[in-house]
Design a protein around this motif. Structure first.
Motif, PDB file in Angstrom:
ATOM      1  N   ILE A   1       0.855  -1.199   0.000  1.00  0.00           N
ATOM      2  CA  ILE A   1       0.000   0.000   0.000  1.00  0.00           C
ATOM      3  C   ILE A   1       0.889   1.247   0.000  1.00  0.00           C
ATOM      4  O   ILE A   1       0.675   2.194  -0.750  1.00  0.00           O
ATOM      5  CB  ILE A   1      -0.906   0.017   1.254  1.00  0.00           C
TER       6      ILE A   1
ATOM      7  N   GLN B   1      -3.314  -5.499  11.795  1.00  0.00           N
ATOM      8  CA  GLN B   1      -3.393  -4.127  11.286  1.00  0.00           C
ATOM      9  C   GLN B   1      -2.158  -3.328  11.687  1.00  0.00           C
ATOM     10  O   GLN B   1      -1.681  -2.485  10.933  1.00  0.00           O
ATOM     11  CB  GLN B   1      -4.675  -3.461  11.817  1.00  0.00           C
TER      12      GLN B   1
ATOM     13  N   ILE C   1       3.366  -0.001   5.859  1.00  0.00           N
ATOM     14  CA  ILE C   1       3.159   1.247   5.108  1.00  0.00           C
ATOM     15  C   ILE C   1       4.264   2.250   5.473  1.00  0.00           C
ATOM     16  O   ILE C   1       4.869   2.879   4.598  1.00  0.00           O
ATOM     17  CB  ILE C   1       1.770   1.864   5.423  1.00  0.00           C
TER      18      ILE C   1
ATOM     19  N   GLN D   1     -15.170   0.379   4.858  1.00  0.00           N
ATOM     20  CA  GLN D   1     -13.789   0.749   5.234  1.00  0.00           C
ATOM     21  C   GLN D   1     -13.122   1.496   4.080  1.00  0.00           C
ATOM     22  O   GLN D   1     -12.427   2.491   4.271  1.00  0.00           O
ATOM     23  CB  GLN D   1     -12.978  -0.512   5.579  1.00  0.00           C
ATOM     24  N   GLN D   2     -13.368   1.028   2.865  1.00  0.00           N
ATOM     25  CA  GLN D   2     -12.746   1.699   1.726  1.00  0.00           C
ATOM     26  C   GLN D   2     -13.440   3.016   1.406  1.00  0.00           C
ATOM     27  O   GLN D   2     -12.809   3.956   0.931  1.00  0.00           O
ATOM     28  CB  GLN D   2     -12.723   0.771   0.512  1.00  0.00           C
TER      29      GLN D   2
ATOM     30  N   ASN E   1      -7.641   5.092   1.375  1.00  0.00           N
ATOM     31  CA  ASN E   1      -6.586   4.789   0.411  1.00  0.00           C
ATOM     32  C   ASN E   1      -6.287   5.917  -0.554  1.00  0.00           C
ATOM     33  O   ASN E   1      -5.274   5.889  -1.246  1.00  0.00           O
ATOM     34  CB  ASN E   1      -6.871   3.464  -0.299  1.00  0.00           C
TER      35      ASN E   1
ATOM     36  N   ASN F   1      -0.286   6.823  11.680  1.00  0.00           N
ATOM     37  CA  ASN F   1      -1.068   5.611  11.435  1.00  0.00           C
ATOM     38  C   ASN F   1      -0.653   4.490  12.403  1.00  0.00           C
ATOM     39  O   ASN F   1      -1.489   3.837  13.022  1.00  0.00           O
ATOM     40  CB  ASN F   1      -0.825   5.193   9.972  1.00  0.00           C
TER      41      ASN F   1
ATOM     42  N   PHE G   1      -9.011   7.158  11.576  1.00  0.00           N
ATOM     43  CA  PHE G   1      -9.196   5.885  10.853  1.00  0.00           C
ATOM     44  C   PHE G   1      -8.436   4.763  11.554  1.00  0.00           C
ATOM     45  O   PHE G   1      -8.942   3.650  11.735  1.00  0.00           O
ATOM     46  CB  PHE G   1      -8.695   6.034   9.407  1.00  0.00           C
TER      47      PHE G   1
ATOM     48  N   GLY H   1      -9.755   1.098  10.492  1.00  0.00           N
ATOM     49  CA  GLY H   1      -8.570   0.363  10.031  1.00  0.00           C
ATOM     50  C   GLY H   1      -8.518  -1.014  10.669  1.00  0.00           C
ATOM     51  O   GLY H   1      -8.705  -2.047  10.012  1.00  0.00           O
TER      52      GLY H   1
ATOM     53  N   TRP I   1     -10.925  -5.393   9.898  1.00  0.00           N
ATOM     54  CA  TRP I   1     -10.439  -6.778   9.779  1.00  0.00           C
ATOM     55  C   TRP I   1     -10.855  -7.613  10.976  1.00  0.00           C
ATOM     56  O   TRP I   1     -11.123  -8.798  10.872  1.00  0.00           O
ATOM     57  CB  TRP I   1      -8.909  -6.805   9.621  1.00  0.00           C
TER      58      TRP I   1
HETATM   59  C1  BGC Z   1      -7.048  -1.181   4.957  1.00  0.00           C
HETATM   60  C2  BGC Z   1      -6.190  -0.649   3.862  1.00  0.00           C
HETATM   61  C3  BGC Z   1      -5.578   0.655   4.306  1.00  0.00           C
HETATM   62  C4  BGC Z   1      -4.834   0.481   5.609  1.00  0.00           C
HETATM   63  C5  BGC Z   1      -4.279   1.788   6.113  1.00  0.00           C
HETATM   64  C6  BGC Z   1      -6.233  -1.322   6.212  1.00  0.00           C
HETATM   65  O1  BGC Z   1      -7.042  -1.792   7.237  1.00  0.00           O
HETATM   66  O2  BGC Z   1      -7.618  -2.424   4.582  1.00  0.00           O
HETATM   67  O3  BGC Z   1      -6.951  -0.508   2.696  1.00  0.00           O
HETATM   68  O4  BGC Z   1      -4.692   1.131   3.344  1.00  0.00           O
HETATM   69  O5  BGC Z   1      -5.679  -0.075   6.574  1.00  0.00           O
HETATM   70  O6  BGC Z   1      -3.617   1.635   7.336  1.00  0.00           O
END
Ligand code: BGC
Length: 512
Positions: free
Chosen positions: A40, A174, A181, A293-294, A299, A330, A399, A404, A408
């Motif tokens: 990502i 996560q 990232i 979430q999206q 993103n 993040n 987020f 985030g 999941w």
């Molecule tokens: C999401 C990703 C996002 C990421 C950012 C994840 O939970 O599925 O799409 O880029 O979190 O931290």
């Protein structure tokens, strides 16, 4: 509607100590999140590097260099460029349903291993790519890998964890995503300084490192007791349960898993079964959560923050450095959610995170409007850059505390064993489909909707926050094989749960 933080759950609680063997297993498995996160983070930075653009996407490079686009909003609008980013998610979408079958039949470890290995090959192909075709082939392999690991890792973590600490351990996934990232952002910042124009090769090729970690790590992990019982290896399951729970008497939990497995065995086709009325709550929630979430728009920031910041007038180094700053926030906010999730519960985090994101999106939309207006022809006003950056950072923090990790966690803990693997396959597919759609359309949407794009996401945040408020019950502390009780106690979902789904089976022992 249940009160915030209350589960309405009155079933059993099994021994809940976190043992070192659970911690080690969960750390190793979470590293599956690294490959997802690395990817990502890496694509946004690479697609803003001139050497990469001029080699593979010369038309975008020329447009940007000559400044021939009439609007600031449109200077990066290229379908081929977005296909580079989003092709991965298309591949992950397809592979996660294959992964669901592998995970159920051959175990969670097997899917993690296959995922890591495929990702490794994709990383090497990308690092040595000489044309767009190789680049996209590499991305597709990375995507297949992500489909496998994202389907199996959250499920693995939820099954290994004792109920009381399931949120904390599951968010390890996560956390690794966010660390991936951040590492990618840092690497991009470093490789962009390399003169000679090959820095992007290093950025893409280094994805092999996290891939190696999960590939080798998966071989060393124990299998989950649930998967072992599911495949008839009951003695081994019991031994592992004793080890990971750190107590000699694991009988009640073991019996619970065996009962769940017996029910699961009676069901031959988990894919068609998932459509049954009694699974409607799980099916709807686990499809909508990844979609929502999206639709938070996260993103846009993760993939395109460097591109967006270049659009509003930051230099390349400042853009990449900003991505590093949001990356740190993040990770930090994900740690906060780890600390809160099993105490405050899932619902308060979802609700507060939604409010925070909404306010920031409205503010960013207004600031960008002030800068470029509707035409996008305005010039850059430097003093607006700092407030934009501030609100982007608060948005990322909101987020990372909420949608985030919970995007999941919640799907991985709500399915009964008989449809768990298929259910998680649906969640991953939905996540990847929506990530693909946003990745593919964002730069065009920015070009056409302009600053209004931020309001578009803000409206979605309102919708998803209301959805949580009314339709998503609290799941903290509920043992994973007892989740059915939560639906039968819910004001709306109880209409899908018939008495015989509760009475006369193992749940009836615990009363509702
Ligand atoms: C999401 C990703 C996002 C990421 C950012 C994840 O939970 O599925 O799409 O880029 O979190 O931290």
């Amino acid at each position: 509607m249940p009160a915030e933080g209350s589960t309405g759950f009155s079933g059993p609680q099994y021994p809940g100590r976190i043992t070192s063997s659970v911690i080690i297993a969960c750390c190793v498995a979470s590293s599956g999140g690294l490959i997802f996160g690395y990817d990502i983070g890496i694509s946004g930075g690479v697609t803003s590097m001139d050497s990469f653009l001029s080699k593979f996407f010369p038309s975008v490079d020329q447009l940007e260099e000559q400044g021939t686009s009439s609007s600031q909003y449109c200077k990066f609008d290229s379908q081929l460029l977005t296909l580079f980013t989003s092709s991965l998610y298309l591949a992950a979408l397809v592979s996660s349903s294959v992964a669901a079958t592998v995970t159920r039949k051959y175990g969670r470890k097997c899917s993690m291993f296959l995922g890591g290995l495929t990702f490794l090959v994709g990383a090497v192909i990308n690092g040595v790519a000489s044309d767009v075709l190789m680049l996209i082939l590499g991305r597709v392999l990375l995507g297949i890998g992500v489909g496998f690991t994202n389907q199996s890792v959250p499920l693995y973590l939820s099954e290994m964890a004792p109920a009381k600490h399931r949120g904390t351990l599951n968010i390890g996934f996560q956390l690794m995503v966010t660390i991936g990232i951040l590492i990618a952002n840092l690497i991009n910042y470093g490789t962009a300084q390399i003169t000679g124009g090959w820095g992007w090769r290093l950025s893409l090729g280094l994805a092999a490192v996290p891939a190696l970690i999960i590939t080798i790590g998966s071989l060393l992990l124990p299998e989950t007791p649930n998967s072992l019982v599911e495949r008839g290896k009951n003695d081994q399951a019991k031994r592992i349960l004793v080890k990971i729970r750190g107590v000699a008497d694991v009988h009640p939990e073991y019996e619970e898993i065996v009962a769940a497995c017996d029910e699961a065995r009676a069901i031959k086709h988990s894919w068609s079964n998932i459509l049954k009325s009694k699974y409607r709550p799980q099916l709807i929630i686990s499809s909508l959560i990844p979609l929502f979430q999206q639709l938070t728009g996260i993103n846009v920031i993760m993939f395109y923050a460097p591109v967006v910041l270049k659009t509003i007038g930051f230099g390349i180094n400042a853009s990449l450095l900003t991505a590093v700053i949001t990356g740190i926030i993040n990770v930090g906010a994900t740690v906060v959610s780890i600390l809160l999730v099993d105490r405050a519960g899932r619902r308060p985090l979802f609700l507060w995170g939604g409010i925070g994101m909404f306010l920031c999106q409205v503010a960013v939309g207004a600031l960008i409007y002030a800068q470029f207006g509707v035409s996008g022809a305005g010039t850059v006003i430097k003093k607006l850059a700092a407030p934009v950056l501030f609100f982007i950072c608060v948005y990322v923090a909101a987020f990372a505390c909420s949608w985030g990790p919970l995007g999941w966690l919640v799907p991985s803990e709500i399915f009964p064993l008989e449809i768990r693997s298929a259910g998680l396959g649906i969640t991953v597919s939905m996540n990847m489909l929506s990530t693909f759609a946003i990745g593919q359309t964002f730069l065009s949407m920015l070009c056409y909707m302009k600053f209004g794009l931020f309001y578009f996401f803000a409206v979605w945040v309102v919708i998803m926050t209301l959805f949580i408020l009314f339709f998503v019950p609290e799941t903290k502390n509920v043992p994973i094989e007892e989740m059915m009780l939560v639906w039968s106690n819910h004001w709306f979902w109880n209409r899908y749960i018939a008495d015989e789904d509760i009475i006369g089976n193992r749940y009836s022992n615990y009363g509702t």
